[in-house]
Write an enzyme that holds these catalytic residues in place. Structure first.
Site, PDB file in Angstrom:
ATOM      1  N   GLY A  12       0.789  -1.239   0.000  1.00  0.00           N
ATOM      2  CA  GLY A  12       0.000   0.000   0.000  1.00  0.00           C
ATOM      3  C   GLY A  12       0.813   1.277   0.000  1.00  0.00           C
ATOM      4  N   ASN A  14       1.841   2.966  -2.558  1.00  0.00           N
ATOM      5  CA  ASN A  14       1.266   3.892  -3.548  1.00  0.00           C
ATOM      6  C   ASN A  14      -0.004   4.533  -3.001  1.00  0.00           C
ATOM      7  OD1 ASN A  14       2.664   3.999  -6.337  1.00  0.00           O
ATOM      8  ND2 ASN A  14       2.830   1.859  -5.686  1.00  0.00           N
ATOM      9  N   HIS A  94       1.891   0.108 -13.351  1.00  0.00           N
ATOM     10  CA  HIS A  94       2.609  -1.151 -13.590  1.00  0.00           C
ATOM     11  C   HIS A  94       4.108  -0.852 -13.710  1.00  0.00           C
ATOM     12  CE1 HIS A  94       3.069  -5.292 -14.814  1.00  0.00           C
ATOM     13  NE2 HIS A  94       3.853  -4.885 -15.803  1.00  0.00           N
TER      14      HIS A  94
HETATM   15  C1  GRF Z   1       3.767  -1.383  -7.403  1.00  0.00           C
HETATM   16  O1  GRF Z   1       5.095  -1.641  -7.778  1.00  0.00           O
HETATM   17  C2  GRF Z   1       2.882  -1.281  -8.616  1.00  0.00           C
HETATM   18  O2  GRF Z   1       3.556  -0.841  -9.756  1.00  0.00           O
HETATM   19  C3  GRF Z   1       2.434  -2.691  -8.822  1.00  0.00           C
HETATM   20  O3  GRF Z   1       2.296  -3.213  -7.521  1.00  0.00           O
HETATM   21  C4  GRF Z   1       3.169  -2.529  -6.637  1.00  0.00           C
HETATM   22  C5  GRF Z   1       2.360  -2.077  -5.478  1.00  0.00           C
HETATM   23  O4  GRF Z   1       3.149  -1.558  -4.435  1.00  0.00           O
HETATM   24  N1  GRF Z   1       1.212  -2.738  -9.585  1.00  0.00           N
HETATM   25  P1  GRF Z   1       2.476  -0.933  -3.143  1.00  0.00           P
HETATM   26  O5  GRF Z   1       1.513  -1.977  -2.576  1.00  0.00           O
HETATM   27  O6  GRF Z   1       1.740   0.303  -3.575  1.00  0.00           O
HETATM   28  O7  GRF Z   1       3.596  -0.629  -2.193  1.00  0.00           O
END
Ligand code: GRF
Length: 183
Positions: A12, A14, A94
């Site tokens: 999480g 992001n 992605h």
């Molecule tokens: C990120 O690297 C995103 O690009 C991919 O999954 C990962 C999620 O990371 N789709 P987080 O859970 O937001 O730390």
């Protein structure tokens, strides 16, 4: 106001980066009760629903009057039926320069293939995995970084790029709304 739902299954980071940029995240949808994103949502005071069935998810989204769905490490493939409910209203991030390296472990695969340049893509979601119209991409030169360093740099890019793209989408929609109102 544009209401946003974040879908996440793991760490999480992001999600947190988006919230810290004052983007209006109303709810988190998570399909894994042990995911760290559940803790982050609690700490940030954002409701988090741990559910998997799409019919349940649609009810929650209706409740919060969600306009935009942001996938951030959501490890479940959405059905075409669900995607049709929200045409052009679902975005994903992605860790590759799409259309290269779709699917799981994209960065590791690119690294193991000795790619000189890797990167991040934000795109609209269609019925195929890591497909759909590309909204933004950012490249990174691998140089002599280790895989761990590369991963860290990619996350840094994601945490800046995703909020920036979401803000642009929100602004475009709000501008569109106000033009329609003033017509
Ligand atoms: C990120 O690297 C995103 O690009 C991919 O999954 C990962 C999620 O990371 N789709 P987080 O859970 O937001 O730390």
């Amino acid at each position: 106001m544009i209401n946003i739902a974040v879908f996440a299954s793991g760490n999480g980071s992001n999600f947190q980066a988006i919230v810290e940029e004052n983007i209006n995240v109303c709810v988190v949808i998570c399909n894994n009760k042990d995911a760290y994103v559940v803790e982050r949502a609690r700490a940030l005071n954002i409701p988090c629903h741990v559910i998997s069935s799409e019919s349940e998810i649609i009810l929650v989204l209706k409740n919060y009057v969600i306009d935009l769905i942001v996938l951030a490490g959501y490890m479940k493939i959405l059905s075409p039926n669900f995607i049709n409910w929200y045409p052009n209203k679902i975005v994903n991030i992605h860790p590759s320069l799409l259309p290269n390296y779709k699917g799981m472990n994209a960065l590791k695969k690119a690294y193991d293939n000795n790619e000189k340049t890797v990167g991040v893509t934000v795109h609209y979601v269609d019925e195929y995995v890591d497909n759909g119209v590309i909204i933004a991409q950012e490249e990174l030169n691998v140089n002599d970084l280790t895989f761990e360093q590369l991963e860290e740099e990619i996350h840094k890019i994601e945490h800046k790029l995703y909020p920036r793209v979401i803000k642009t989408i929100v602004k475009e929609w709000l501008d569109e709304k106000s033009t329609n109102i003033s017509k």
